[in-house]
Design an enzyme around this catalytic site. Sequence first.
Site, PDB file in Angstrom:
ATOM      1  N   ASP A   1     -20.810  11.976   0.861  1.00  0.00           N
ATOM      2  CA  ASP A   1     -20.107  12.460   2.030  1.00  0.00           C
ATOM      3  C   ASP A   1     -18.841  11.615   2.162  1.00  0.00           C
ATOM      4  OD1 ASP A   1     -19.948  14.047   4.314  1.00  0.00           O
ATOM      5  OD2 ASP A   1     -20.695  12.421   5.574  1.00  0.00           O
TER       6      ASP A   1
ATOM      7  N   ASP B   1     -23.849   9.121   5.781  1.00  0.00           N
ATOM      8  CA  ASP B   1     -24.014   8.131   6.842  1.00  0.00           C
ATOM      9  C   ASP B   1     -25.059   8.566   7.847  1.00  0.00           C
ATOM     10  OD1 ASP B   1     -22.712  10.169   8.056  1.00  0.00           O
ATOM     11  OD2 ASP B   1     -21.010   9.003   8.756  1.00  0.00           O
TER      12      ASP B   1
ATOM     13  N   ASP C   1     -25.914  14.876   8.201  1.00  0.00           N
ATOM     14  CA  ASP C   1     -26.198  15.235   6.807  1.00  0.00           C
ATOM     15  C   ASP C   1     -27.670  15.091   6.432  1.00  0.00           C
ATOM     16  OD1 ASP C   1     -25.961  12.499   6.826  1.00  0.00           O
ATOM     17  OD2 ASP C   1     -24.070  12.487   5.733  1.00  0.00           O
TER      18      ASP C   1
HETATM   19  P1  ADP Z   1     -17.068  15.237   7.456  1.00  0.00           P
HETATM   20  O1  ADP Z   1     -17.356  15.936   6.183  1.00  0.00           O
HETATM   21  O2  ADP Z   1     -15.797  14.484   7.333  1.00  0.00           O
HETATM   22  O3  ADP Z   1     -18.201  14.433   7.991  1.00  0.00           O
HETATM   23  P2  ADP Z   1     -17.410  17.096   9.737  1.00  0.00           P
HETATM   24  O4  ADP Z   1     -18.257  18.216   9.261  1.00  0.00           O
HETATM   25  O5  ADP Z   1     -17.992  16.150  10.709  1.00  0.00           O
HETATM   26  O6  ADP Z   1     -16.699  16.376   8.510  1.00  0.00           O
HETATM   27  O7  ADP Z   1     -16.089  17.726  10.386  1.00  0.00           O
HETATM   28  C1  ADP Z   1     -15.196  18.509   9.621  1.00  0.00           C
HETATM   29  C2  ADP Z   1     -13.853  18.672  10.284  1.00  0.00           C
HETATM   30  O8  ADP Z   1     -14.016  19.340  11.508  1.00  0.00           O
HETATM   31  C3  ADP Z   1     -13.194  17.363  10.631  1.00  0.00           C
HETATM   32  O9  ADP Z   1     -12.412  16.888   9.583  1.00  0.00           O
HETATM   33  C4  ADP Z   1     -12.357  17.756  11.824  1.00  0.00           C
HETATM   34  O10 ADP Z   1     -11.136  18.305  11.394  1.00  0.00           O
HETATM   35  C5  ADP Z   1     -13.146  18.847  12.500  1.00  0.00           C
HETATM   36  N1  ADP Z   1     -13.928  18.345  13.629  1.00  0.00           N
HETATM   37  C6  ADP Z   1     -15.269  18.280  13.721  1.00  0.00           C
HETATM   38  N2  ADP Z   1     -15.660  17.809  14.918  1.00  0.00           N
HETATM   39  C7  ADP Z   1     -14.532  17.544  15.599  1.00  0.00           C
HETATM   40  C8  ADP Z   1     -14.262  17.031  16.914  1.00  0.00           C
HETATM   41  N3  ADP Z   1     -15.230  16.672  17.770  1.00  0.00           N
HETATM   42  N4  ADP Z   1     -12.979  16.914  17.278  1.00  0.00           N
HETATM   43  C9  ADP Z   1     -11.997  17.263  16.451  1.00  0.00           C
HETATM   44  N5  ADP Z   1     -12.183  17.747  15.216  1.00  0.00           N
HETATM   45  C10 ADP Z   1     -13.428  17.906  14.785  1.00  0.00           C
HETATM   46 MG    MG Z   2     -20.086  13.033   8.185  1.00  0.00          MG
END
Ligand code: ADP
Ligand code: MG
Length: 628
Positions: A326, A521, A525
């Site tokens: 991740d 982390d 996931d």
């Molecule tokens: P990662 O693979 O980096 O863990 P996530 O699935 O948590 O990614 O989130 C993917 C994308 O969705 C982030 O890069 C962000 O652009 C957007 N995102 C998710 N949650 C939020 C939030 N609470 N506020 C703003 N953007 C968010």
């Molecule tokens: Mg993550």
Amino acid sequence: MTKRLDKKQKFTFYRICVSLVLFFALMIIEHTNYFNLDNKIMFVLYLVPYLVGGGDVVKDSIRGIINLQMLDEKFLMTIATVGAFATGQYSEGVAVILFYQVGEFFQDYAVGKSRNSIQALLNIAPEYANVVSEDGSIAVVDPEDVKIGDILLVKPGEKFPIDGTVIEGSGLINTSALTGESMPRDVNKGDEVFSGCINGDSPIIIVADKVYDDSTVAVILEMVENASSRKSKTEAFITRFAKYYTPIVVGGALLLAVIPPFFTGEISTWILRACTFLVISCPCALVISIPLSFFCGIGAASREGILIKGSNYLEILGQMSTLVSDKTGTLTEGTFKISSINSSSKYSKKELLKIAASIEALSTHPIAVSICSSFEGEKYEALDVVNVPGKGITAIINGKKALAGNVALLEENSIETHGVETNGTCVYVAYDNDFVGSIEVSDHIKNEAAESIEELYDAGLKNIVMLTGDNEQSAARVASELGIKDFRFSLLPQDKVTVFEEILEDTHIRNPKEKVAFVGDGINDAPVLSRADVGIAMGSLGSDAAIEAADVVIMDDQLSKIPIALKIAHKIMRISKMNIVFVIGIKVLFLILGALGIAGMWAAVFADVGVAVICILNSMRCLKKQKA
Ligand code: ADP
Ligand code: MG
């Protein structure tokens, strides 16, 4: 040395010494022929060191015969030595039982020693808790009796008995027992502390957030206790092997004692050879040393702050060819900083940040945390907050819909993000169907991440794949800085599972022996963690969900612990294979020599006890600290 032995071991030690002295004295008397003693008297004299040294073996094997569980090594030893005596080889009979005892004694000592050192490594269980009552008096109670919300005093040098939050005091605490990290951690009012850490120089008062059984210490201890019940394939193989091998060998010895004398007539020669055969064949070298290497490997890993939930996972780590990782929080720090704010003409930057912070206040996403921490002042009241996984968050402010998230979230709500160019991670904000602006945030790649990736390739990994929900630009930047060639971006949480399953399938089709690990982390996931051949959770100090879902837990969030875990796993596999080949090779060789009458009882003693001791020493190397 005798100081470190327990009572029973001491007794055995003295018995062996007395018996050895008697034995050598008798050997001298026999060989110098000084007293010119009769054979019958020699028999009786040799019986003394035999019984002093090995009486318990004989007793145990008789008990085994009565209980019809006789195919163990004690039984083999008793038959072999009785056979030696019966054929007039008194000194050999005594030698076999004595050296067998020396070997057993040594095994007992070695296993005890590694067990102790693992227990010392895991000496994290708190013995008591100081509960502060309302009138200020302090009661010392069992950590299991602490209730959530109890106020606890942790004096300098004491262990934190329970997971909690600091309400008074501050200072440095030692987390090394949990994380392997020697640098003390600074804690202040409001910080979370974990049970098992040791308080530094100043008293700290905490409020209990969990009961003992849910606290980090209890979770870890339970995990380690269960680790030995999850057997590796190698261990299972040895158990199965011993189950078939021992009866086969006993049968072989029986044939050796019975059949040749029909042709040659030399009954006692062949009985003696059969006895030699039995001594050589004893499988204890493997039965003890293989599980011991895994046991020591798990111990060595836990000393590094790497908790491995079972020998089977250690073995899989040793066969891993692909690591899927991740991005956020695993390869990067997971703490975002705002790098620029661009508001559209209708709104001020302050207003943009205020709207964003008001919605994000209800999200635990690392991006949300960073936006909230850079906004000071009064927020709007946000109602009907909806988390859209992998995209962002929506809410109602002053009766109007507000959004904060990535392009996909805005597109979903048919809002155009005009005039924004980004090559990083961007949070777009909309209010009342209108585009308000964007906040560009950036995350740092972890310090040693690039080196760790390189070390992983060096350790023999074929493939490293990065998965992220972030956009192509940020994904590409991180991947290229880390030297990761394969990366997938803009993935929703459920896409991550699908992509991971594809990678898993591809790898297994190519070669079923190759294993795929996932490291994350633990934030959203868990589904991927549990599908992996081996799921690694990092930075999970205090996160029960990740500890539950993962097979390997890295207590601090150091990526460099993965190559270390891999090295430990490779070492265990190497040492186990070495032991198996060595033991089987030597045994087969000596069995043939013994059957042919070339290897006598003395050689048999080496092939049994000597080999066992060598294997145990070899296995104990697994306990050594791994150089990074
Ligand atoms: P990662 O693979 O980096 O863990 P996530 O699935 O948590 O990614 O989130 C993917 C994308 O969705 C982030 O890069 C962000 O652009 C957007 N995102 C998710 N949650 C939020 C939030 N609470 N506020 C703003 N953007 C968010
Ligand atoms: Mg993550």
